[in-house]
Motif scaffolding. Sequence first.
Motif, mmCIF file in Angstrom:
data_model
loop_
_atom_site.group_PDB
_atom_site.id
_atom_site.type_symbol
_atom_site.label_atom_id
_atom_site.label_comp_id
_atom_site.label_asym_id
_atom_site.label_seq_id
_atom_site.Cartn_x
_atom_site.Cartn_y
_atom_site.Cartn_z
ATOM 1 N N SER A 1 47.121 37.642 3.247
ATOM 2 C CA SER A 1 47.574 38.992 2.902
ATOM 3 C C SER A 1 48.958 39.267 3.463
ATOM 4 C CB SER A 1 46.578 40.036 3.424
ATOM 5 O OG SER A 1 45.321 39.874 2.808
ATOM 6 N N LEU A 2 49.212 38.817 4.697
ATOM 7 C CA LEU A 2 50.542 39.013 5.285
ATOM 8 C C LEU A 2 51.615 38.237 4.529
ATOM 9 C CD1 LEU A 2 49.642 38.851 9.105
ATOM 10 C CD2 LEU A 2 50.446 40.844 7.818
ATOM 11 N N SER A 3 51.210 37.196 3.824
ATOM 12 C CA SER A 3 52.160 36.389 3.043
ATOM 13 C C SER A 3 52.274 36.853 1.590
ATOM 14 C CB SER A 3 51.747 34.915 3.081
ATOM 15 O OG SER A 3 51.769 34.426 4.404
ATOM 16 N N GLY A 4 51.629 37.969 1.258
ATOM 17 C CA GLY A 4 51.784 38.553 -0.072
ATOM 18 C C GLY A 4 50.776 38.122 -1.102
ATOM 19 N N PHE A 5 49.675 37.484 -0.661
ATOM 20 C CA PHE A 5 48.666 37.040 -1.623
ATOM 21 C C PHE A 5 47.581 38.099 -1.815
ATOM 22 C CE2 PHE A 5 50.449 33.072 0.001
ATOM 23 C CZ PHE A 5 50.727 32.415 -1.179
ATOM 24 N N SER A 6 46.992 38.101 -3.019
ATOM 25 C CA SER A 6 45.854 38.959 -3.318
ATOM 26 C C SER A 6 44.589 38.139 -3.068
ATOM 27 C CB SER A 6 45.911 39.435 -4.767
ATOM 28 O OG SER A 6 44.742 40.128 -5.124
ATOM 29 N N VAL A 7 43.761 38.586 -2.107
ATOM 30 C CA VAL A 7 42.651 37.758 -1.630
ATOM 31 C C VAL A 7 41.316 38.428 -1.929
ATOM 32 C CG1 VAL A 7 41.685 36.542 0.345
ATOM 33 C CG2 VAL A 7 44.152 36.986 0.239
ATOM 34 N N GLN A 8 40.357 37.611 -2.413
ATOM 35 C CA GLN A 8 38.984 38.059 -2.624
ATOM 36 C C GLN A 8 38.064 37.123 -1.850
ATOM 37 O OE1 GLN A 8 37.839 38.227 -6.747
ATOM 38 N NE2 GLN A 8 35.985 39.422 -6.358
ATOM 39 N N LEU A 9 37.109 37.696 -1.066
ATOM 40 C CA LEU A 9 36.276 36.916 -0.161
ATOM 41 C C LEU A 9 34.837 36.850 -0.648
ATOM 42 C CD1 LEU A 9 37.521 38.368 3.252
ATOM 43 C CD2 LEU A 9 38.342 36.317 2.088
ATOM 44 N N PHE A 10 34.210 35.680 -0.444
ATOM 45 C CA PHE A 10 32.790 35.496 -0.738
ATOM 46 C C PHE A 10 32.156 34.679 0.382
ATOM 47 C CE2 PHE A 10 34.590 36.073 -4.991
ATOM 48 C CZ PHE A 10 33.745 37.042 -5.510
ATOM 49 N N ALA A 11 30.938 35.071 0.770
ATOM 50 C CA ALA A 11 30.212 34.313 1.784
ATOM 51 C C ALA A 11 29.350 33.225 1.145
ATOM 52 C CB ALA A 11 29.339 35.255 2.611
ATOM 53 N N ARG A 12 29.084 33.354 -0.166
ATOM 54 C CA ARG A 12 28.218 32.402 -0.852
ATOM 55 C C ARG A 12 28.889 31.922 -2.146
ATOM 56 N NH1 ARG A 12 24.144 34.510 -3.087
ATOM 57 N NH2 ARG A 12 22.611 32.809 -2.860
ATOM 58 N N ALA A 13 28.744 30.628 -2.433
ATOM 59 C CA ALA A 13 29.332 30.062 -3.650
ATOM 60 C C ALA A 13 28.699 30.672 -4.889
ATOM 61 C CB ALA A 13 29.168 28.546 -3.656
ATOM 62 N N GLU A 14 27.386 30.976 -4.804
ATOM 63 C CA GLU A 14 26.699 31.558 -5.950
ATOM 64 C C GLU A 14 27.319 32.896 -6.352
ATOM 65 O OE1 GLU A 14 23.687 29.019 -3.708
ATOM 66 O OE2 GLU A 14 25.329 30.394 -3.223
ATOM 67 N N ASP A 15 27.696 33.716 -5.346
ATOM 68 C CA ASP A 15 28.315 35.016 -5.634
ATOM 69 C C ASP A 15 29.697 34.835 -6.259
ATOM 70 O OD1 ASP A 15 26.087 36.219 -4.572
ATOM 71 O OD2 ASP A 15 26.966 36.459 -2.573
ATOM 72 N N CYS A 16 30.412 33.818 -5.793
ATOM 73 C CA CYS A 16 31.734 33.540 -6.366
ATOM 74 C C CYS A 16 31.612 33.197 -7.845
ATOM 75 C CB CYS A 16 32.388 32.393 -5.608
ATOM 76 S SG CYS A 16 33.894 31.755 -6.380
ATOM 77 N N LEU A 17 30.665 32.331 -8.187
ATOM 78 C CA LEU A 17 30.481 31.946 -9.591
ATOM 79 C C LEU A 17 30.083 33.142 -10.449
ATOM 80 C CD1 LEU A 17 28.631 28.513 -9.385
ATOM 81 C CD2 LEU A 17 30.918 28.937 -10.295
ATOM 82 N N ALA A 18 29.222 33.998 -9.900
ATOM 83 C CA ALA A 18 28.731 35.139 -10.673
ATOM 84 C C ALA A 18 29.837 36.139 -10.977
ATOM 85 C CB ALA A 18 27.602 35.824 -9.920
ATOM 86 N N GLN A 19 30.823 36.273 -10.083
ATOM 87 C CA GLN A 19 31.868 37.284 -10.248
ATOM 88 C C GLN A 19 33.225 36.704 -10.631
ATOM 89 O OE1 GLN A 19 31.916 40.367 -7.149
ATOM 90 N NE2 GLN A 19 29.937 39.592 -6.397
ATOM 91 N N LEU A 20 33.290 35.404 -10.829
ATOM 92 C CA LEU A 20 34.570 34.786 -11.170
ATOM 93 C C LEU A 20 35.020 35.240 -12.557
ATOM 94 C CD1 LEU A 20 36.702 32.642 -10.227
ATOM 95 C CD2 LEU A 20 35.424 30.994 -11.608
ATOM 96 N N PRO A 21 36.212 35.842 -12.684
ATOM 97 C CA PRO A 21 36.663 36.280 -14.015
ATOM 98 C C PRO A 21 36.973 35.094 -14.913
ATOM 99 C CG PRO A 21 38.413 36.566 -12.386
ATOM 100 C CD PRO A 21 37.192 36.161 -11.631
ATOM 101 N N ALA A 22 36.787 35.304 -16.204
ATOM 102 C CA ALA A 22 37.126 34.251 -17.165
ATOM 103 C C ALA A 22 38.619 33.962 -17.100
ATOM 104 C CB ALA A 22 36.730 34.692 -18.575
ATOM 105 N N HIS A 23 38.997 32.689 -17.193
ATOM 106 C CA HIS A 23 40.402 32.266 -17.173
ATOM 107 C C HIS A 23 41.093 32.745 -15.888
ATOM 108 C CE1 HIS A 23 39.551 31.359 -21.336
ATOM 109 N NE2 HIS A 23 39.334 32.635 -21.594
ATOM 110 N N PHE A 24 40.420 32.549 -14.752
ATOM 111 C CA PHE A 24 40.980 32.988 -13.462
ATOM 112 C C PHE A 24 42.348 32.357 -13.233
ATOM 113 C CE2 PHE A 24 41.174 32.141 -8.758
ATOM 114 C CZ PHE A 24 41.497 33.441 -8.396
#
Length: 442
Positions: free
Chosen positions: A23-46
């Motif tokens: 974040s301090l380097s200007g990136f937009s960051v999204q956090l997940f504790a579980r890989a399953e949650d990442c897959l479920a919420q990953l936008p199409a054509h990320f």
Amino acid sequence: MLNSVIVVDDEASIRTAVEQWLSLSGFSVQLFARAEDCLAQLPAHFAGVIISDVRMPGMGGLQLLERLQVDDPDLPVILLTGHGDVPMAVEAMRNGAYDFLEKPFTPQHLLGSLRRALEKRQLVLENRRLHEQADLKTRLETTLLGMSQGLQQLRRQVLDLASLPVNVLIRGETGSGKERVARCLHDFGPRADKPFVALNCAAIPESLFEAELFGHESGAFTGAQGKRIGKLEYANGGTVFLDEIESMPLAQQAKLLRVIQEQKLERLGANQSISVDLRIIAATKPDLLEEARAGRFREDLAYRLNVAELRLAPLRERREDIPLLFEHFARAAAEKLGRVAPPLSSTQLAQLLSHDWPGNVRELANAAERHALGLGSPNIEVAPAGQSLGDQMEAFEAQCLRAALRQHGGEIKAVMEALQLPRRTLNEKMQRHGLVREDFLP
């Protein structure tokens, strides 16, 4: 530059530290504790990069990589590993991972790998975009046929406007292909998977116009049995094409204006407003502003419809497209009957090029079908009023050049021999008629 990053790690301390660094380097960051949650919420054509720990409860980083590769093999994945997992991470890179970082890692090491991955992602996405544009251009060229400068400009305009959320007014004579252009604006844009509803305003009786467009509730008027969804409501999320819009009754013009302004409508006999998301494409032969000055059309609606305007040239203004269109329609008609369309003689081709085509593409298609069925030469006038002999000869010359270039796949030497023309003369004629060798290459 892309700056979206997803971090997947079951350790809260690592997620927090990585988020702060990025974040301090200007990136937009999204956090997940579980890989399953990442897959479920990953936008199409990320359009970014995924950073994932290798060892996590449930689905691990390697399984996540495998799943991601199915949908997008080019999505960069950076793996975070413990010391004992390095050989496994190296194997993962062979299987498609972008990089791996051994814990503990420094912010500089992470940022360096991430920036390189994002640069690669940007190149991949830009390359895809260019390929998609080229595919769309090719598809459009087979839908809106023609080699004339006017048709080439129209195709460019259609591609530009298809993706924009603006209403479009199409001007053109009867039979010039206004509905086909409207359909292309829909099919080549983001609403392609939603309804395309076409209405000819001149064909709807005035007494039924409101019910047809807006629908009605049961008992709204005599004979209104049951609720009926109107065309505008049915087209929600998609496109409505209103042909011969100048024929729309003034009372319905006011209601259409309200729908465009508020994106809401009411069925006949109802008090509740219904939200709709519509793109309006209208078509007309006369100038709507002139119709407004004559009191036959609402000026405010004319401006709302004419955010962007496309003009379709009549066939007599793009004669060089006539042979290509005729061949297309004749071949299609013959194929339906399991036949081969008979070739055109030079006399018949001269007739096609010299005719004025008052019915435009529709008339040409009819003539081509008759020719394919063996019903004789098209019933056309040989010498139209207002076209000089020079114009007819120019059109015929352009067609001869185009046919030779197509026959020989753009090979200039073969075209020179076939037409018995020196190189300089052929170049001059091709330049004058706007012909480019690359357009005819296999």
